[in-house]
Structure formats: structure tokens, C-alpha cells
Scaffold this active site. Structure first.
Site, PDB file in Angstrom:
ATOM      1  CE  LYS A 182      -1.912   3.092   1.795  1.00  0.00           C
ATOM      2  NZ  LYS A 182      -1.638   4.477   1.356  1.00  0.00           N
ATOM      3  CD  GLU A 257      12.354   0.507  10.407  1.00  0.00           C
ATOM      4  OE1 GLU A 257      12.882   1.389  11.102  1.00  0.00           O
ATOM      5  OE2 GLU A 257      12.834  -0.634  10.287  1.00  0.00           O
ATOM      6  CB  CYS A 291      12.990   8.721   8.792  1.00  0.00           C
ATOM      7  SG  CYS A 291      14.080   7.560   7.971  1.00  0.00           S
ATOM      8  CD  GLU A 390       9.593  13.077  11.571  1.00  0.00           C
ATOM      9  OE1 GLU A 390       8.425  12.680  11.721  1.00  0.00           O
ATOM     10  OE2 GLU A 390      10.496  12.373  11.101  1.00  0.00           O
TER      11      GLU A 390
END
Ligand code: NAD
Length: 497
Positions: A182, A257, A291, A390
Site C-alpha cells: 500500500k 519504522e 527520517c 519532527e
């Protein structure tokens, strides 16, 4: 032209790939996909829901009952190498498509395409060399049988879509799993090149399936499906939490993750030229949508002012512009919604009292598109949200420290723990600090140079579980132990008196 790709090669329709065929959604539903330079809708993608996921899982489950999981490792490795060949042969096209859809600079997108091929080659090697443990003791021998886990659900983000898809696909296929992928809804384009590559490489129909769609619909349906025992997810921490809750009902194996706010700690004794190069590249490459970005630079007080000045000067010269131009260093942020979010953090930083020393605005000469100049905030304190949260854009916070203890405290002062970068010429200090920094991956005197054999993942809110090398194979397989008695075994006799 987009880089070297004629615009006519961009499709205006993106479909699911189920059981070896491109298909629309059962409901006929679609969603709009826009590019980040013009922000115009260029395609309608099939919007999957539980019905489409059901069909894809059915195809994958049927393929799991076929020859694929039982193929000899060498036979599967050959197919993986052919996938890598297919990616390499289309490297320019994959990169151009990725740049068009994500806004990543073309030179960096080329690197990501090459890395995608490398992932398949690497896991081809891993399974050919794979061997299992045996345990011997007097009277008994135990050995491990490893079996593919079954249907793996792979859910991926938009930041480096093709490479991150390959990062999951390669070990899942190598392990003998069948797959429902996906892809992220903002960037479905590069995944639509995979069906041709997989089919050409000899991946049997049903082994690899794609369902496009919105996360809360297609992604959630995949997570909830009882016949999908593994979910490998890369994305935001908040999404990971939702997925973990939903996966609990069927006790799925999860690999998470998640987000990061990684520190780049620069001690006064470091090679400061190299540290500045690395710190800037580490946070500004891939548009800062990375990331493992070192988005918090912690600098020792005696070099702090000089470092802030150098970072600001260099940031001012970072070339922001057309992602398809090979000289571009920062392209366009992926989507207007994300652009607005990053810009809101820039405004927040100023409101919180951080000192804006570079960027913080749309670069001149770029009136449209999701562009932001490389942005540096100095004097950022741990209580500020721009230190804690973030941002996922070309924005870096710089904070001073006075001692090694304080550096470690600041490095660990967020809920994340994905990566850390340490700059020092002291061998003792490098080891001391590396052992205390709460991060899944630490680099000393280097930016993010990945060795595909090593464990990849984060601690705290940055993730759960490890992928990379043998860790990936462990995730996509079940190890079963078989105990063999080598003679008579003493058995306590119940019920004889
Ligand atoms: P996201 O969490 O919004 O989406 C990721 C994927 O999850 C998409 O495919 C989305 O459609 C799907 N999704 C959303 N809601 C879902 C739900 N309820 N159930 C199932 N699937 C759902 O993340 P994003 O914005 O696409 O990506 C950016 C984030 O990814 C950042 O936080 C970044 O740090 C993280 N990231 C982490 C790593 C890593 O390896 N740790 C690598 C790259 C990106």
C-alpha cells in the site's frame, strides 16, 4: 521534459495491481494526485478499500499456497537479481518519475533508484548464503526450520517512495512471502512501474500486489485483514500507534519504522569543516524529508557562534529550485498540506523565540510550487516545540552545550531515538557518548552511510523492531525448532502406581 522523461510518459490513471492484472477499484472510486511543482492534479489513482484489499489478499494467499514459498533459494535469488536488472535498466525513468511526483532533486532521486536495485541484489545474496542454527546436546539434536510468514502487508510513506518500497519488498520476496503493498497516497507514481518490472523478472502472478488508496481506508483494511500475519510499516509515529492498536486483534507481527528528531552533536575538537558539510547535507538532502535527518545540531559553546555563522552562510547558498534541474540541492516539498505544515513550524520557531539566521521564507524567483529556502534556527532550547517535534523539511535547530554530560542530556531530550551523529576527534569520547545516546543508529564523524547488513530502526517513539540484513529475514519468516531424540529419553512415568 521532466529531467530526461517526456511529460507524455506520465500516466493520467493509476490502478491497483492484483493477481497479475491492473484493475480499477471495485467501487470505481479514485483520488486525485498532484505534483509538487505545479500543484496541479496530473492523475486519478484507484482508491482502494476493504473490497480491493480483500481481493489482493486473496490473490496473495493463493500464491502463498503455490510454488513461490518453496522455491529453492537460488531460484528466488535469480528473480531478485532480475528485478534489480529491471530497476537499473529503468534507473533514469524511475528517478524522473520520482522527481516529478515527490519534488526530490533529480540527482538524489537517481541515487535512490540505484539503492533500490542494490536492495534486491543484497537480499538475493542473503538468502543464497542463509543457513540455520542447530543445537546439539547429549541425547538430543535441535535444528531450526525457517518458513515464510505468509502474506506480508507493506505500508510505505511518501518521502523516498520507490527506495523504501524496495527496502521492504526485497527481503519479503527473498523470504518467500507474498505481498500486498500500500504505497503512500501523495506519491503513488513510482510504484506503478513495479508491476512491469516484477512480471518481466518472473515474479508469478499474485505474489506481488499493489492496492493504492488513502491510509485510513486501504491501509487500515490491510492492517485489519486476518490473513495478513505481518505488517511492515514506515511512517509517522502517530500512524504507527493506530496500526499497533488495530493489529492487536489478530496478533500480527509488526515492524515499525517511525519518526525522528535526530541530534548531530558537534564537539569543539571535531573536524569542523567536515562537520559543517555533514550536518548541512544530513538535514537538507532529500528536501529534509528524511527520517534520519540530523535536524537538531548541538554545538559545544566554544565553537557555537562560529558554527552558527558558517551554517547560516552555507544555508543561504543552498540551491533551491526545479527538482528536475541537476544543479538543484533542495527541490519542492511533497504536497501543499505538508508545505503548510513545515511553514507553520517556521512561524512557530520565530514565535517561540528562536533566532532565524537563514531561510524561513520562499526563495526569491520561485513564486509558485512548494519551495522553502534552507532554514536555520539558532538559540533553540529544549522546551521549544521546534526542538521536540519532527518538522520533516529543510529546517534545522541549533543549540549550544557546555559539557559532554549536557550534550548527552540534550541529545536524549526528545521522545524520538532514530539516529544520532557525533563529531569529535576524541576516540574515548566517541565511544562514551555513542553508548549513552538513545538512538537505534549512531554515526561517528560521518553522515548517514548505510551498510545494508546492519540493523535499521529506532528506539523510543522512533520505532519497534529492526529491519536490515538478517533482521529483515527474521521478520518475514517464522523460525521453528525441531527437537530430535538421539536415543532413549528418560520420561518420568505418571499414573503407574
Ligand atoms: P504517514 O504515517 O502519514 O503515512 C505512511 C503510510 O501509512 C501511508 O501509506 C499512509 O497511507 C498509511 N496510513 C495512514 N494512516 C493509516 C492507517 N490508519 N492505517 C494504515 N495505514 C495508514 O507518514 P508519511 O507522512 O507518509 O511519512 C512521513 C513519516 O514517515 C515521517 O514521520 C518520517 O519520519 C517517517 N519515516 C520513517 C522512516 C524510518 O525508517 N524510521 C523512514 C521514512 C519515513
Amino acid at each position: 521534459m521532466i529531467g530526461e522523461l517526456p511529460v507524455t510518459e506520465i500516466p493520467d490513471k493509476i490502478e491497483h495491481f492484483i493477481g497479475g492484472r491492473l484493475v480499477p477499484s471495485v467501487s470505481g472510486g479514485t483520488f486525485d494526485v498532484a505534483d509538487p511543482v505545479s500543484n496541479r492534479v496530473y492523475a486519478r489513482a484507484a482508491a482502494g478499500d476493504a473490497d480491493d484489499v480483500g481481493k489482493a489478499v486473496e490473490a496473495a494467499a493463493a500464491a502463498s499456497d503455490g510454488p513461490w514459498p518453496g522455491l529453492a533459494a537460488r531460484a528466488r535469488a535469480r528473480i531478485l537479481n532480475r528485478i534489480a536488472d529491471g530497476i537499473e535498466a529503468r534507473g533514469e525513468r524511475i528517478a524522473a518519475v520520482e522527481t516529478f511526483d515527490t519534488g526530490l532533486p533529480i540527482t538524489q532521486a537517481k541515487g535512490q533508484a540505484a539503492r533500490a536495485a542494490e536492495n534486491f541484489r543484497y537480499f538475493a545474496d542473503v538468502i543464497v548464503a542463509q543457513h540455520e542454527e542447530a543445537f546439539s546436546q547429549p541425547g538430543q539434536l535441535g535444528y531450526v526450520l525457517r518458513r515464510p510468514a505468509g502474506v506480508a502487508g507493506l505500508i510505505t510513506p511518501w518521502n523516498t517512495p520507490f527506495m523504501l518500497e524496495s527496502w521492504k519488498l526485497a527481503p519479503a520476496l527473498a523470504s518467500g512471502c507474498t505481498i500486498v503493498l500500500k504505497p503512500a497516497e501523495w506519491t503513488p507514481l513510482s510504484a506503478s512501474l513495479l508491476p512491469e518490472i516484477m512480471t518481466e523478472a518472473g515474479v508469478p502472478d499474485g505474489v506481488f500486489n499493489i492496492v493504492h488508496g488513502i491510509g485510513e481506508q486501504a491501509g487500515a483494511a490491510l492492517v485489519a485483514h486476518p490473513r495478513v500475519p505481518r505488517i511492515s510499516f514506515t511512517g509517522e509515529t502517530a500512524t504507527g500507534q493506530v496500526i499497533m492498536r488495530s493489529a492487536a486483534d489478530n496478533l500480527k507481527g509488526l515492524s515499525m519504522e517511525l519518526g525522528g528528531k535526530s541530534p548531530c552533536v558537534i564537539f569543539a575538537d571535531a573536524d569542523l569543516d567536515a562537520a559543517v558539510d555533514s550536518a548541512l547535507f544530513g538535514v537538507m538532502s532529500l528536501n529534509g524529508e528524511r527520517c534520519t535527518a540530523g535536524s537538531r545540531i548541538l554545538a559545544e559553546r566554544s565553537v557555537y557562534d562560529a558554527l552558527v555563522t558558517r551554517l547560516a552562510e552555507r544555508a543561504d547558498r543552498v540551491r533551491v529550485g526545479d527538482p528536475s534541474d541537476p544543479s538543484t540541492e533542495i527541490g519542492a516539498l511533497v504536497h501543499t498540506e505538508h508545505y503548510d505544515r513545515v511553514m507553520s513550524y517556521v512561524r512557530l520557531g520565530a514565535r517561540e523565540g528562536a533566532r532565524l539566521v537563514a531561510g524561513g521564507r520562499r526563495p526569491s524567483g520561485l513564486p509558485a510550487g512548494n519551495y522553502l529556502a534552507a532554514t536555520v534556527f539558532a538559540d533553540v532550547t529544549p522546551s521549544m516545540r521546534i526542538f521536540q517535534e519532527e518538522i520533516f523539511g529543510p529546517v534545522v535547530c541549533v543549540t549550544p552545550f557546555d559539557s559532554e554530560e549536557e550534550a548527552v542530556r540534550l541529545a536524549n531530550a526528545t521522545r524520538y531515538g532514530l539516529a544520532a551523529y557525533l563529531w569529535t576527534s576524541s576516540l574515548n569520547r566517541a565511544h562514551r557518548v555513542a553508548a549513552q545516546v538513545e538512538s537505534g543508529m549512531t554515526w561517528v564523524n560521518s553522515h548517514n552511510v548505510r551498510d545494508l547488513r546492519t540493523p535499521f530502526g529506532g528506539v523510543k517513539s522512533s520505532g519497534l523492531g529492526r529491519e536490515g540484513g538478517q533482521h529483515s529475514i527474521d521478520f518475514y519468516t517464522e523460525s521453528r525448532i525441531v527437537h530430535i531424540a538421539l536415543g532413549e529419553t528418560h520420561v518420568p512415568r505418571f499414573g503407574v502406581s
